[in-house]
Write an enzyme that holds these catalytic residues in place. Structure first.
Site, short mmCIF file in Angstrom:
data_model
loop_
_atom_site.label_atom_id
_atom_site.label_comp_id
_atom_site.label_asym_id
_atom_site.label_seq_id
_atom_site.Cartn_x
_atom_site.Cartn_y
_atom_site.Cartn_z
N ARG A 40 0.76 -1.24 0.04
CA ARG A 40 0.11 -0.02 0.08
C ARG A 40 0.97 1.07 -0.03
O ARG A 40 0.23 2.30 -0.29
CB ARG A 40 -0.86 -0.03 1.13
N LYS A 201 -17.35 -16.95 3.50
CA LYS A 201 -18.86 -16.78 3.60
C LYS A 201 -19.74 -16.27 2.72
O LYS A 201 -19.32 -15.47 1.80
CB LYS A 201 -18.92 -15.40 4.79
N GLY A 355 -8.45 -9.00 0.16
CA GLY A 355 -7.22 -9.14 0.74
C GLY A 355 -6.65 -10.51 0.33
O GLY A 355 -5.68 -10.67 0.14
N GLY A 378 -12.35 -4.58 1.43
CA GLY A 378 -13.94 -4.32 1.54
C GLY A 378 -14.40 -3.24 0.38
O GLY A 378 -15.47 -3.27 -0.11
P1 AMP Z 1 -12.93 -14.58 2.49
O1 AMP Z 1 -12.19 -13.68 3.40
O2 AMP Z 1 -14.29 -14.71 2.51
O3 AMP Z 1 -12.58 -14.21 1.22
O4 AMP Z 1 -12.50 -16.00 2.83
C1 AMP Z 1 -11.01 -16.28 2.98
C2 AMP Z 1 -10.99 -17.56 3.51
O5 AMP Z 1 -11.87 -18.60 3.22
C3 AMP Z 1 -9.49 -18.07 3.72
O6 AMP Z 1 -9.01 -18.32 4.93
C4 AMP Z 1 -9.89 -19.64 3.18
O7 AMP Z 1 -8.99 -20.50 4.30
C5 AMP Z 1 -11.13 -19.86 3.48
N1 AMP Z 1 -11.87 -20.88 2.57
C6 AMP Z 1 -11.67 -21.13 1.51
N2 AMP Z 1 -12.28 -22.30 0.99
C7 AMP Z 1 -12.39 -23.03 2.02
C8 AMP Z 1 -13.24 -24.03 2.55
N3 AMP Z 1 -13.44 -24.90 1.50
N4 AMP Z 1 -13.36 -24.47 3.75
C9 AMP Z 1 -13.05 -23.39 4.69
N5 AMP Z 1 -12.40 -22.32 4.43
C10 AMP Z 1 -12.41 -22.13 3.04
#
Ligand code: AMP
Length: 398
Positions: A40, A201, A355, A378
């Protein structure tokens, strides 16, 4: 939202005092101040250099962490300042207060070609509250406001939006590049537009899926969020991540994609384990038939093929969120394969935002082959959702 904003190239900055909002909120060691990732800071250098070379006096502002108005050493910008000094090769003095006597004296004495950093603005509660008096006082230090902190564009704080009520406001080069790539990808993309969404999520990406359904030709869903979609289609996902509250939503999205003629791709095979661990023994199963005692950790080889084929024909790709638990090398294959597929595109525009996807791409070593890596997590998600970003909306239209 209009993405065609005036930039520092469109105005005369010579002899002017510029209030430049940067994002120096870099990951660092709380005790030693050692910076782990200076992306950044480096990203703002072209704007700072341009302003200095064109005879401006530059007052830098930023936040660091979330001190919520309490003065804490771990939230000081001193390590960012030290690093910036090395990168710029000139002294970067810093204020010892935020808009107190020291700030005012140092800003008043600042000469063209010189730069100054104001200490973490979030040491004052008025910053995040977007207090108008605080914004006015901040604005009184300068002649022009330049916004280059894309990562904070979704925040309506005094230093990201409030000051624009009192000063002419334009974009820096970092923000200009973000708007050029992401704005074009949403408004007039080179088609087909393929959106890849992953991560943990569903709830975080609801708005994004909704918005992209109106714009994309293909939407690929992988990572932890894909299991909720599998359940929505009657699949079994064992102990994999499930966002129960959003099963109906996932079902609606599948129906909407059909209705709009958007291709929605989901994993067809999944790498599963019994427990969530880096060295867990894994096996491969169909994505819709995960055994009761197994959890999905990554997409399988057939899915990699399916997703890579869809990416291969793309004119524009937007990617947000890893395909699996990429932090564990054994379960990073899907994420790496998607990064490789993006890197292999010759004539397409490829954009990575958020991120975790950015660090995933950096880990693969393919980042130099991506057209644009967004500096906003975000902010880039809200951008893709089509929301109005206060830090952008307040800038003068071209
Ligand atoms: P996000 O912040 O929503 O982009 O999520 C990123 C996180 O999703 C990372 O830390 C990954 O380890 C997690 N992730 C991706 N695929 C899976 C999965 N199949 N099971 C659990 N966590 C996951």
């Amino acid at each position: 939202m209009n993405y065609d904003k005036k930039t520092i190239r469109d105005i005369d900055v010579s002899g002017k005092k510029i209030l430049l909002r940067c994002d120096f909120n870099v990951p660092h060691d709380k005790k030693t101040g050692v910076i782990h990732d200076d992306t950044r800071i480096v990203a703002t250098l072209p704007t700072i250099r341009y302003l200095l070379e064109h005879g401006a006096a530059v007052i830098l502002t930023s936040h660091m962490g979330r001190p919520h108005g309490v003065w804490k050493q771990e939230n000081s910008l001193f390590s960012a300042r030290d690093h910036l000094e090395k990168l710029l090769g000139i002294p970067v003095p810093m204020t010892t207060d935020v808009l107190g006597p020291d700030t005012k004296a140092k800003c008043a004495a600042l000469q063209p070609g010189q730069v100054l950093l104001i200490e973490n603005l979030r040491f004052r509660v008025e910053e995040e509250k977007n207090d108008p008096d605080f914004a006015k006082e901040l604005a009184s230090l300068a002649d022009i406001f330049v916004f280059d902190a894309f990562g904070c564009a979704h925040r309506a704080h005094a230093s990201t939006a409030g000051v624009a009520d009192y000063l002419p406001a334009v974009a820096g080069f970092l923000v200009e590049k973000e708007l050029a790539f992401m704005g074009k990808a949403l408004e007039a993309p080179q088609r087909p537009l393929v959106a890849i969404l992953g991560g943990a999520k569903v709830s975080d990406k609801i708005g994004v899926i909704n918005s992209l359904l109106q714009k994309a030709d293909t939407i690929i869903i992988g990572g932890g969020m894909a299991y909720t979609f599998q359940v929505a289609m009657g699949g079994k996902i064992g102990t994999s991540l499930l966002d129960e509250e959003h099963i109906d939503y996932a079902r609606d999205m599948i129906a909407k994609a059909k209705e709009l003629g958007v291709k929605l791709l989901l994993p067809v095979d999944t790498v599963v384990t019994k427990e969530f661990a880096a060295d867990a023994e894994s096996s491969l199963v169909p994505a819709k038939a995960i055994p009761d005692d197994r959890m999905g950790m990554d997409i399988g080889p057939e899915t990699i093929q399916l997703f890579s084929d869809a990416i291969r024909g793309a004119g524009t790709v937007i990617w947000n969120g890893p395909m699996g638990v990429f932090e564990f090398p054994a379960f990073a294959k899907g994420t790496n394969a998607v990064a490789e597929a993006l890197a292999g595109l010759e004539n397409a525009v490829t954009i990575v935002g958020g991120g975790d996807s950015v660090s995933a791409v950096e880990k693969t070593g393919f980042s130099s082959k991506i057209s644009h890596i967004s500096t906003g997590g975000g902010a880039s998600l809200e951008f893709l959702e089509g929301l109005v970003l206060p830090g952008i909306a307040c800038l003068a239209d071209r």
